[in-house]
Write a protein that holds these residues in place. Sequence first.
Motif, PDB file in Angstrom:
ATOM      1  N   PRO A   1      18.533  12.608  20.486  1.00  0.00           N
ATOM      2  CA  PRO A   1      17.567  13.846  19.391  1.00  0.00           C
ATOM      3  C   PRO A   1      16.006  13.535  20.629  1.00  0.00           C
ATOM      4  CG  PRO A   1      18.872  12.187  18.087  1.00  0.00           C
ATOM      5  CD  PRO A   1      19.161  11.420  19.355  1.00  0.00           C
TER       6      PRO A   1
ATOM      7  N   PHE B   1      13.681  14.392  18.956  1.00  0.00           N
ATOM      8  CA  PHE B   1      12.253  13.385  17.691  1.00  0.00           C
ATOM      9  C   PHE B   1      12.823  12.796  18.279  1.00  0.00           C
ATOM     10  CE2 PHE B   1      15.913  13.591  14.744  1.00  0.00           C
ATOM     11  CZ  PHE B   1      15.320  12.458  14.168  1.00  0.00           C
TER      12      PHE B   1
ATOM     13  N   VAL C   1      10.070  21.853  17.942  1.00  0.00           N
ATOM     14  CA  VAL C   1      10.679  20.755  16.922  1.00  0.00           C
ATOM     15  C   VAL C   1       9.519  19.089  18.037  1.00  0.00           C
ATOM     16  CG1 VAL C   1      11.897  17.873  17.379  1.00  0.00           C
ATOM     17  CG2 VAL C   1      13.135  20.157  17.218  1.00  0.00           C
TER      18      VAL C   1
ATOM     19  N   THR D   1      18.442  15.707  13.347  1.00  0.00           N
ATOM     20  CA  THR D   1      17.284  17.065  14.364  1.00  0.00           C
ATOM     21  C   THR D   1      16.289  17.698  12.349  1.00  0.00           C
ATOM     22  OG1 THR D   1      17.310  16.843  15.809  1.00  0.00           O
ATOM     23  CG2 THR D   1      15.636  18.155  15.770  1.00  0.00           C
TER      24      THR D   1
END
Lengths: 325, 537, 293
Positions: free
Chosen positions: A142, A144, A263, C230
């Motif tokens: 991911p 992030f 993000v 996320t």
Amino acid sequence: MTEFILKRVLQALLVLIVMTMLVFFGVNVVGNPVYIFASSECDQACLNKIIVDLGLDRPIWEQYLTFVGNMLQGDLGNSFTHGVPALHLIFERLPATLELAFAALVIALVVGLPLGMVAGLRPEAWYSKGIMGFSMIGFSLPVFWIGLIMILVFSVQLGWMPAIGRGDTAVVLGIESSFFTLDGLHHLLMPAFTLSLIMMAMVIRLTRAGMREVLFADYIKFARANGIRERRILSVHVMKNILIPIVTVLGMEFGGVIAFAVVVESIFSWPGVGKMLIDAIGVLDRPLIVAYLVFVVFMFVILNLAVDILYSVLDPRVRLDGRPS
Amino acid sequence: MTVWKPGLFAAALAMAAPLAATAQEVLTIGVRSEASSLDPHWTQLSADLQVQEHIFEKLVALDSASQPIPGLAVSWEPLDETTWEFKLREGVKWHDGEDFTADDVVFSFDRLRAGISGAPASPAFQLEKGRKMWEKIDDYTVHITTDGPYPTVAEDLAMLPIVAEHVASGVTASVDFNSGQAAIGTGPFLFEEYSPGSSISVVKNPNWWGGDVHWDQVVFRPITQDASRLAALRNGDVDLIDYPPTIDLPQLREDPDFTVSTIAADRLIYMQPGYKHVEPFITDKDGNVMVPNPLRDWRVRKALSLAINREAIRDRIMGGASLPAKNIVPPGFFGYVDGLEADPYDPEGAQALLAEAGYGDGFNITIHGPNDRYINDARILEAVAQMWSRVGIITEVDAMPRNIFFSRLIRGDELSMPGFDVPEFSMAMTGWGTVAGEATYTVSGTLETYNAATGGGNGNFGRYSNAEVDARSVLAKRTIDPEARLAILQEAITIGMEDYAYIPIHFQVNNWAMKAGLEHQPRTNERTLAMEVKRVE
Amino acid sequence: MSAVVAVGSGRDLWRRFLQVPSAVAALVVFAGFCVLGFGAPWIAPQNPYDLTQVDILDSLLPPGSQSFSGMTYWLGTDGQGRDMLSAMLYGIRISLVVGLLSGLLALAFGTLVGLIAAYRRGWVDTVLMRIVDLQLSFPTILVALILLVILGRGVDKIIFALVVVQWAYFARTVRGVALVEGARDYVEAARGLRLGGMRILLGHILPNCLPTMLVVATMQMAMAISLEATLSFLGLGLPPTRPSLGLLIANGFDYLQSGRYWISVLPGLALLAIIVSANLLGDRLRDVLNPRL
């Protein structure tokens, strides 16, 4: 021809109307923004005043009609929090996002292409497997999480990189960007790299696949047989052929990159539209959320329409039954 | 254009600055929330006010403990029961060199009463409290009259920034302030630049009446993520941050490279019980809604209070930074009651009380709270749920974003008509900030019986009602003599809190973290002011 | 002739699948996580949702610490005093449930739409595919974000959002395969035999779409798990009381800088392992089944 284009434009309009309705009504049923602005001392009369000020006392369909009316005049409403036209805010922040996305694209290509070519040339070598493993991880992790770990390692532990924000900008040829200052590039590197990972993984895979295909194509064999140097074969003949699908895919993915910037921007406090959206969601700045979404919908619809029309001009077969076959 | 045009005078100053040839002292502050506007009448958001307070001032200023001190007014006193006289400071100049006079005060109040077009939450309601009227007597005297005896005029005026009549008349609210055109105040700093999403900067006002300020330039950078903000401090991007993650506080305090400043805040965090005859979120062990609502028994409320381990919350969740409480205003505030100590942690006592009240087998309850409003709100909620579950009250947690939480807390249903609100939650964690530094409106807001017409109990979301408290609260609101009022308020608070009208957890403690070598005078009201930061050796 | 024969018999497929060690490893890892996740209530030393078992006084203990009552926290505890091992096992379960369930629902709905479009052709096909195109032209994260802003938090809501962003992939893929299959001799033959539309669809075309769908589903599941993490990180996914892996990572991030790595890093590694293994599986399945993608 004209009929086809007319039909497409009408379709696009229909989509726009449906989407603005969905967005408007969807966003306007959530929560109550009044309580974010009111202080704890604000009594009922004061709350009512805020409600009237924000126009929330009117029925929702009336609010929608006003919204559509203003939209037709190019006004997407004023942000609750800033009191400034929402479109103005969007355009003010868009350059930062585009800059980030563009930098990510460049990094993805500069790093991804050579790695993909190496992996394609020697698919069985250990380093090629390593590269493919890396691309798999880049695909899977991911975004992030990578951003967080990078801040922790490079900013906090090692102190090499600024943790947040956009650096100095300079104006070159009328474009204001952080590409033109060292400080700007320094700030740009980590967020852009983070954002580029997914694309990079994609470039590596596409390049490798392209290499595998092209290397065994007849014209390459022919070129080799003709004694053209390997380096030239790779840099001219092979390159030319693998670039086409890569550029096509990247072009299609660019919208996704801008979306994913949401993000990255919120992790690195990058002052772009994505960060703005998240902040607007946090304080329930409805006009701003709606304006951003309508703007995005508009952008994508126009892009799709342009592509459709372009296709139909280039390829007459498309028009036959009104859809690309 | 990404960047707003710098204000004219800031630009002039910036040009003059290199002549000074000394090193520029720049303070960069990482803030959790970005200021949404530089129009000081736009909102009451702390994030906005703390930036605006560098540029604009009020008649009455608040010291770091939120007590009123002279600002643009040098003194004030009641002439009779309903008239207050404010003497203005002479010789104060606006940033563009014009004189500050009573006309500016009248203009500012008129602007507020007329309504700021588009402003989401202007502080205008402070003028409606007591139906204030204002009148210029001479250039440096203003009279404020109220519709009855009204003790807290000065505290109310401490919420109302003064803008310049000659610049702010006829401008577009917010927009012209953000551009710098109307951002002309009397304060210690001049507007320099506002780039949305990125930074706001102000530069020193060399002619400020309050004396010399340390910093030549102050830059506010919004960094929303707590961990990112701390990272920015650690790697030197910013010099000072607000709201450092509480979990890192113990480490920061020990780190010689950083300094932490700490002060008890004006914000009380508490559990608000619902007092309806039937509460939907309270069920017995079989899942049936309980009649009557057990929270109406004060022994149950006391048991719930005894079951909370406030020290554990302080040490384990708040990084040591909270002040366990039974009072409703923090120490040093007008209305603080000396004898009211936070309840000790006593789970056995809690179980005994529950048994005595007939709930020895416990019951089930769902507690609600915000997850993005107060420091560690969702974590506190979970800890409270743990502790209550231990004494047999099986507790479920439902935490939600603040914009949804507050509309359900206050009105129950966002479509409900004002005045007919039915708060929804049976037990909710919420907070109350005593912004004015004195308890009159905290008592009236949270302890008085709800009454939409008088504004009483506007923060009483459990609909607690106690005639003894009501009588004293109403009386306090009309008592001008401070000593008499203090006694009445303290009685009201003691009665209400011994009855567990709600269950206090703690006062928040405000923290700031900064590079070593900086000294910061922390403020009770959460604002970060560069005037209160100095460099020390 | 059925398509299963076209790509080889089951045992043959299995043998080819096992030829690549990384695929075997991925299968083992993924299956392992499934066992851990779905077995969580029986394996986990603590029920992290039962608040009477969690003690705030045990918060932030490093891996290997002992609790007051003598229980060992092998992977440490989080800020609420939850046993990380248990929290992760339950978190894995939620992540897998969200990924699998949303994948399956999207698969079912997308397949239905794809088959209808391919079978009915004409304006039905045009309209459906326009919707699919429209859906695919919007970035998934954006659509999911908006839906969750509107819907709020909750397992059901995030699953709904994930289905909405995924179904179009299935619909387009299935329609593509079905159109190709539909033109083949055996379908023509079936039509010639005047078999009903349903029977042709379900009995002949659908089975031939299965290999393709399996590959797409595996990949989509990895995508869904990652997307859920996320969104939860952005504060929009799941409620914090029932944390998924993504939420555990997000919670743990606050503790990262003070050196309490285990709260964020360990769930991060678990998440990585699940997604990588799922992607590797998908990759290998594609090679083995060789669907027309």
